[in-house]
Motif scaffolding. Structure first.
Motif, short mmCIF file in Angstrom:
data_model
loop_
_atom_site.label_atom_id
_atom_site.label_comp_id
_atom_site.label_asym_id
_atom_site.label_seq_id
_atom_site.Cartn_x
_atom_site.Cartn_y
_atom_site.Cartn_z
N GLY A 1 -0.82 20.47 32.39
CA GLY A 1 -1.87 19.66 31.78
C GLY A 1 -2.05 19.91 30.29
N TYR A 2 -2.66 18.92 29.62
CA TYR A 2 -2.92 19.03 28.18
C TYR A 2 -4.05 20.01 27.88
CZ TYR A 2 -0.36 14.58 27.49
OH TYR A 2 0.59 13.59 27.45
N ARG A 3 -3.91 20.73 26.78
CA ARG A 3 -5.02 21.52 26.24
C ARG A 3 -5.89 20.60 25.39
NH1 ARG A 3 -0.87 23.80 28.95
NH2 ARG A 3 -1.10 26.08 29.10
N VAL A 4 -7.16 20.96 25.23
CA VAL A 4 -8.14 20.11 24.53
C VAL A 4 -8.68 20.81 23.30
CG1 VAL A 4 -10.45 19.09 24.70
CG2 VAL A 4 -8.83 18.83 26.59
N VAL A 5 -8.77 20.06 22.21
CA VAL A 5 -9.47 20.51 21.01
C VAL A 5 -10.65 19.57 20.77
CG1 VAL A 5 -9.37 20.95 18.53
CG2 VAL A 5 -7.39 21.50 19.99
N VAL A 6 -11.84 20.12 20.64
CA VAL A 6 -13.04 19.34 20.38
C VAL A 6 -13.32 19.34 18.88
CG1 VAL A 6 -15.54 19.18 20.74
CG2 VAL A 6 -14.03 19.80 22.65
N TRP A 7 -13.40 18.15 18.29
CA TRP A 7 -13.77 18.02 16.87
C TRP A 7 -15.26 17.73 16.77
CZ3 TRP A 7 -12.54 18.77 11.92
CH2 TRP A 7 -13.27 18.07 10.93
N GLU A 8 -15.98 18.55 15.98
CA GLU A 8 -17.42 18.37 15.78
C GLU A 8 -17.66 17.99 14.32
OE1 GLU A 8 -19.84 20.99 18.42
OE2 GLU A 8 -18.01 22.19 18.52
N HIS A 9 -18.17 16.79 14.14
CA HIS A 9 -18.19 16.16 12.82
C HIS A 9 -19.31 16.67 11.92
CE1 HIS A 9 -21.73 13.64 13.66
NE2 HIS A 9 -21.22 13.41 14.86
N GLY A 10 -19.16 16.39 10.62
CA GLY A 10 -20.16 16.75 9.64
C GLY A 10 -21.29 15.73 9.58
N THR A 11 -22.21 15.93 8.64
CA THR A 11 -23.40 15.09 8.52
C THR A 11 -23.03 13.63 8.28
OG1 THR A 11 -24.64 16.93 7.59
CG2 THR A 11 -25.54 14.73 7.25
N VAL A 12 -23.58 12.75 9.11
CA VAL A 12 -23.42 11.31 8.91
C VAL A 12 -24.76 10.60 8.80
CG1 VAL A 12 -21.15 11.17 10.01
CG2 VAL A 12 -23.22 10.90 11.41
N GLY A 13 -25.82 11.18 9.36
CA GLY A 13 -27.13 10.55 9.43
C GLY A 13 -27.66 10.66 10.84
N VAL A 14 -28.76 9.96 11.13
CA VAL A 14 -29.31 9.99 12.49
C VAL A 14 -29.31 8.61 13.14
CG1 VAL A 14 -30.77 11.98 11.95
CG2 VAL A 14 -31.73 9.68 11.78
N GLY B 1 -25.47 6.74 18.38
CA GLY B 1 -24.83 5.68 19.13
C GLY B 1 -25.37 5.48 20.53
N THR B 2 -26.35 6.27 20.90
CA THR B 2 -26.98 6.19 22.22
C THR B 2 -28.50 6.32 22.03
OG1 THR B 2 -26.52 8.57 22.45
CG2 THR B 2 -25.05 7.04 23.60
N PRO B 3 -29.30 5.94 23.03
CA PRO B 3 -30.76 5.98 22.87
C PRO B 3 -31.28 7.37 22.54
CG PRO B 3 -30.17 4.66 24.78
CD PRO B 3 -28.89 5.31 24.30
N GLY B 4 -32.32 7.39 21.72
CA GLY B 4 -32.94 8.65 21.32
C GLY B 4 -32.59 9.02 19.90
N ILE B 5 -33.46 9.79 19.25
CA ILE B 5 -33.23 10.24 17.87
C ILE B 5 -32.24 11.39 17.89
CG2 ILE B 5 -34.29 11.26 15.82
CD1 ILE B 5 -36.89 9.88 16.57
N HIS B 6 -31.29 11.36 16.99
CA HIS B 6 -30.33 12.46 16.86
C HIS B 6 -31.02 13.70 16.32
CE1 HIS B 6 -27.01 14.94 15.75
NE2 HIS B 6 -27.14 14.70 14.46
N PRO B 7 -30.99 14.83 17.04
CA PRO B 7 -31.62 16.07 16.56
C PRO B 7 -30.72 16.78 15.55
CG PRO B 7 -31.21 16.13 18.95
CD PRO B 7 -30.43 15.00 18.38
N TYR B 8 -30.73 16.31 14.34
CA TYR B 8 -29.84 16.79 13.29
C TYR B 8 -29.92 18.30 13.11
CZ TYR B 8 -28.00 17.38 8.53
OH TYR B 8 -27.30 17.79 7.43
N LEU B 9 -28.76 18.94 13.06
CA LEU B 9 -28.61 20.39 12.86
C LEU B 9 -29.26 21.23 13.97
CD1 LEU B 9 -28.96 21.03 9.00
CD2 LEU B 9 -26.88 20.89 10.40
N ASN B 10 -29.49 20.63 15.12
CA ASN B 10 -30.02 21.39 16.25
C ASN B 10 -28.83 22.06 16.95
OD1 ASN B 10 -30.85 21.88 19.15
ND2 ASN B 10 -32.81 21.21 18.29
N LEU B 11 -28.73 23.36 16.81
CA LEU B 11 -27.56 24.11 17.27
C LEU B 11 -27.32 23.92 18.77
CD1 LEU B 11 -25.63 26.15 15.78
CD2 LEU B 11 -26.93 27.96 16.89
N GLY C 1 -36.01 16.73 8.97
CA GLY C 1 -37.35 16.39 9.45
C GLY C 1 -37.31 15.41 10.60
N VAL C 2 -36.45 14.39 10.49
CA VAL C 2 -36.32 13.42 11.58
C VAL C 2 -35.76 14.12 12.82
CG1 VAL C 2 -35.23 11.28 12.32
CG2 VAL C 2 -36.00 11.51 9.97
N GLY C 3 -34.83 15.05 12.60
CA GLY C 3 -34.25 15.78 13.72
C GLY C 3 -35.28 16.60 14.48
#
Length: 445
Positions: A87-100, A138-148, A257-259
């Protein structure tokens, strides 16, 4: 004027930064009820990536910041390379700041150039790449920006859903990679996956860290220094790095603040801004929390940074005796004392918990968003906590977005060393070395 002058000022200003915070101690978090993970997938049609056999947008369930099950999305890229026997191994890419706002979600846009470089390298070797949008993008709810925790749970739940859906096509082993907000997210993922035997390690490029100290203590001194030089060289207001840098910091503060409002629904993030800046900060959320402006955009009217930058320029034009830090942006007194803000900054500081998996951190020494001395202090704290397998790579003359591109080959080699693709494909490493790429060598990226 070169941006490296800001970095130099930041370095001298931040040498005494101290890291202290608390964090979630739940090492064995799996992200979602196993019976509720994968929901559906559709074809991604915004862009193409060399080496990708298919790119899907997977919808899955995760546990959000309010402790409820909610939908999230992630791009899933399968390589043209034949599947290994196990089976394939997986790498998860976690993106930088784009907005909320939902329109800012990576799966709703073309591929970010920094992501493309790494994704094409990994696909060529035969890795599956999963790129979460994060909770609320891209889905319902506010994006919790920088929430670890939210970022980590977005990644863990995406991996769980992919494993449930694709079954034996995936080996099970996986790693995380991210830059800026995504660098913080990758470190958070390492914390939450610390006891997951299938998780093999993390890469973090310019991880977001110590935001409060940067905004309140480091940046004002640095911006005043660079502004004096810009004035001496008669640099126009619209070309000044000091103006753009302060506009960027104010944008980060608004998104933060929005996050917070995503889980503390009564929180009024406009309270941390002065009257003039309050309506500008509101652009981060928009009217619903789903339609806020993105951090930046090719159309200046749709860029949060440009909103602040334009108003700073207008303020300084009308008040020629004023400096950039005289702009009535943050209410620093409220920012310092607001308990919701202080709790957020403490709980979501990365590097406050021992990580037992291998970690490779890439940091530009000319970074004006996350000064390298801040990252050095965070790494020192990790080592004090007993994290012994941490490698910090400081990249000379590299800015915030350049460092991870300049070290693309090293990132690739780190992933191959800790989690070999085992596809039998011999990749031409000269095609992966992006040190001469314009994204690495260009000024001001």
């Amino acid at each position: 004027m070169k941006r490296s002058t800001i970095a130099l000022a930041l370095a001298f200003s931040a040498t005494t930064l101290l890291l202290s915070a608390c964090n979630d101690s739940n090492d064995d978090y799996i992200g979602v009820n196993p019976d509720q993970s994968y929901i559906s997938e559709s074809t991604y049609n915004k862009d193409q990536v060399t080496g990708a056999k298919s790119i899907k947008v997977m919808t899955y369930n995760m546990v959000n910041v309010q402790g409820k099950t909610s939908k999230a999305t992630a791009m899933v890229m399968f390589p043209n390379v034949s599947q290994p026997a196990d089976g394939y191994r997986v790498v998860v890419w976690e993106h930088g700041t784009v907005g909320v706002g939902d329109s800012c979600a990576p799966s709703n846009n073309k591929i970010n150039p920094r992501f493309r470089i790494l994704a094409e390298s990994l696909l060529a070797a035969g890795y599956v790449v999963i790129a979460p949008d994060y909770e609320g993008l891209g889905t319902p709810g506010i994006h919790p920006y920088l929430n670890l925790g939210s970022e980590a749970k977005s990644a863990l739940a995406a991996v769980k859903a992919a494993k449930d859906h694709y079954g034996v096509q995936l080996n099970g082993a996986w790693m995380s990679v991210g830059q800026s907000q995504g660098g913080q997210a990758s470190l958070g993922t390492a914390e939450y996956a610390n006891t997951d035997t299938t998780y093999q390690g993390a890469v973090a490029g310019a991880p977001a860290s110590s935001l409060g100290k940067i905004i309140l203590e480091v940046a004002p001194v640095a911006l005043a220094t660079i502004e004096r030089q810009e004035i001496a060289y008669n640099i126009p207001l619209d070309k000044r790095n000091s103006v753009e840098s302060y506009a960027t910091l104010l944008s980060y503060a608004a998104l933060t603040g929005v996050g917070i409002k995503a889980y503390e629904t009564r929180f009024n993030y406009q309270d941390i801004f002065q009257e003039r800046a309050k309506p500008l900060a509101a652009f981060a959320e928009g009217t619903t929390g789903e339609n806020g402006l993105c951090l930046d955009n090719d159309d200046p009217s749709l860029s949060l940074i440009e909103k602040f930058k334009t108003d700073i320029i207008q303020f300084m034009t009308n008040n020629p005796d004023k400096k950039v830090m005289d702009y009535p942006g943050l209410d620093t007194s409220n920012f310092k004392t607001n308990q919701s803000v202080q709790n957020f900054l403490a709980v979501n500081q990365p590097g406050t918990k021992r990580i037992d998996k291998p970690v490779y951190i890439v940091q530009g020494k000319a970074d004006t968003n996350v000064p390298y001395v801040v990252t050095q202090a965070m790494v020192a704290n990790l080592k004090t906590l007993g994290s012994s397998n941490i490698d910090l790579d400081l990249v000379d003359n590299a800015s915030h977005t350049q460092a991870i591109v300049c070290r693309n080959l090293q990132v690739y080699n780190f992933i191959q060393a800790k989690m070999p693709a085992k596809t039998g494909v011999a990749v031409d490493l000269s095609t992966i070395d992006a040190s001469k790429n314009p994204q690495c060598t260009g000024v001001g990226l």
